[in-house]
Design an enzyme around this catalytic site. Structure first.
Site, PDB file in Angstrom:
ATOM      1  CB  SER A   1      -3.443  37.211 -62.593  1.00 49.46           C
ATOM      2  OG  SER A   1      -2.266  36.629 -62.069  1.00 49.46           O
TER       3      SER A   1
ATOM      4  CG  ASP B   1      -9.995  39.025 -73.444  1.00 55.36           C
ATOM      5  OD1 ASP B   1     -10.223  38.626 -74.596  1.00 55.36           O
ATOM      6  OD2 ASP B   1      -8.838  39.164 -73.000  1.00 55.36           O
TER       7      ASP B   1
END
Length: 290
Positions: free
Chosen positions: A186, A74
């Site tokens: 998050s 990612d």
């Protein structure tokens, strides 16, 4: 269609994978080009002829192709997204990393993926980004983070939303994330998982001093001001994990939905729920220890 190939040059798995793919693509008369660092690495390792690497190399990949194959995890895809910036060139993530929520195609299946792309059997998702305004402008696909620069002491951050005070956060920092970023930092600080395409922004404290300070979900139309109220040291501003500036007491950053989106490719059979089940091992029996 011309394919651009980018990748994480720190991963040893990259080189053989890309060399095999480009050789196969050439045999099928499929056009391709290479991001300059990848081209140099292939030539240095004698995996492709140096003259071929030179002619297919470009420093500005998004301007030379119709779709980018990003080999890595990612983090690599995020770097590719920042290379693409506002050109709207779509990206397909090829996973040679670990978890890979964004790089969703395993490297072993990349040739099959290209065959699907050649048939037009794919869709493009528009992923919202966040723009940061002020003395340190920039943007993020995953998250905007303000955090302490030193190892000790809490910082205090005043947050207003559309001109109305939300909270004074006393914490290690504050994270503002997109739905795409909801499965990244998050998630680690206790934020919810949000479906891509949802028109929301997540505001989450990092290691808050008070348990009553919880993540908040806001409309994506919100304008969020973050002001450094107090801190024993300076703070840092990070966009998608990259530190871009230092902030001091009184400094303000403004975060809003960016005017551009990042376009990510999805193939038939890919679904967000399937990715969550695979990457988070949902529904898998826990390992038993004896």
């Amino acid at each position: 269609m011309t394919y651009g190939i980018a990748g994480n040059t720190a991963k040893s798995e990259l080189w053989v994978q890309v060399a095999a793919l480009t050789t196969w693509m050439s045999s099928k008369n499929i056009a391709w080009c290479l991001h300059a660092p990848v081209a140099r690495g292939l030539a240095e390792r004698a995996l492709l002829p140096p003259e071929l690497c030179s002619t297919r190399s470009t420093a500005h990949l998004a301007d030379c192709c119709d779709l980018i194959l990003s080999f890595g995890g990612d983090g690599t895809l995020l770097r590719t997204a920042h290379e693409v910036n506002e050109t709207r060139t779509p990206i397909l993530g090829i996973n040679i990393g670990h978890v890979g929520f964004l790089a969703d195609v395993e490297a072993a299946h990349v040739q099959h993926a290209v065959e699907r792309l050649e048939m037009g059997a794919y869709e493009v998702d528009e992923r919202m980004a966040l723009a940061v305004n002020g003395t340190h402008p920039g943007w993020a696909l995953n998250d905007v983070v303000v955090t302490r620069a030193g190892a000790a002491g809490l910082i205090a951050l005043d947050v207003t939303v559309d001109g109305t005070a939300l909270n004074r956060y006393r914490a290690d920092g504050l994270l503002v994330a997109t739905p795409t970023g909801s499965t990244a930092y998050s998630l680690a600080v206790g934020g919810p998982i949000v479906m891509p395409g949802s028109a929301v922004v997540l505001v989450s404290p990092i290691a808050s001093h008070s348990l009553t300070m919880r993540p908040v979900v806001l409309p994506s139309s919100s304008v969020i001001d973050v002001r450094v109220y107090h801190g024993p040291t300076s703070c840092v501003l990070a966009l998608d994990g990259r530190t871009v500036a230092s902030l001091g007491v009184g400094d303000i950053i403004t975060i809003r939905r960016a005017t551009h989106a990042i376009r990510l490719v999805t193939l038939p059979g890919q679904h967000y729920f399937k990715t969550l089940r695979n990457k988070l091992a949902w529904g898998v029996e826990p390992q038993k220890f004896t």
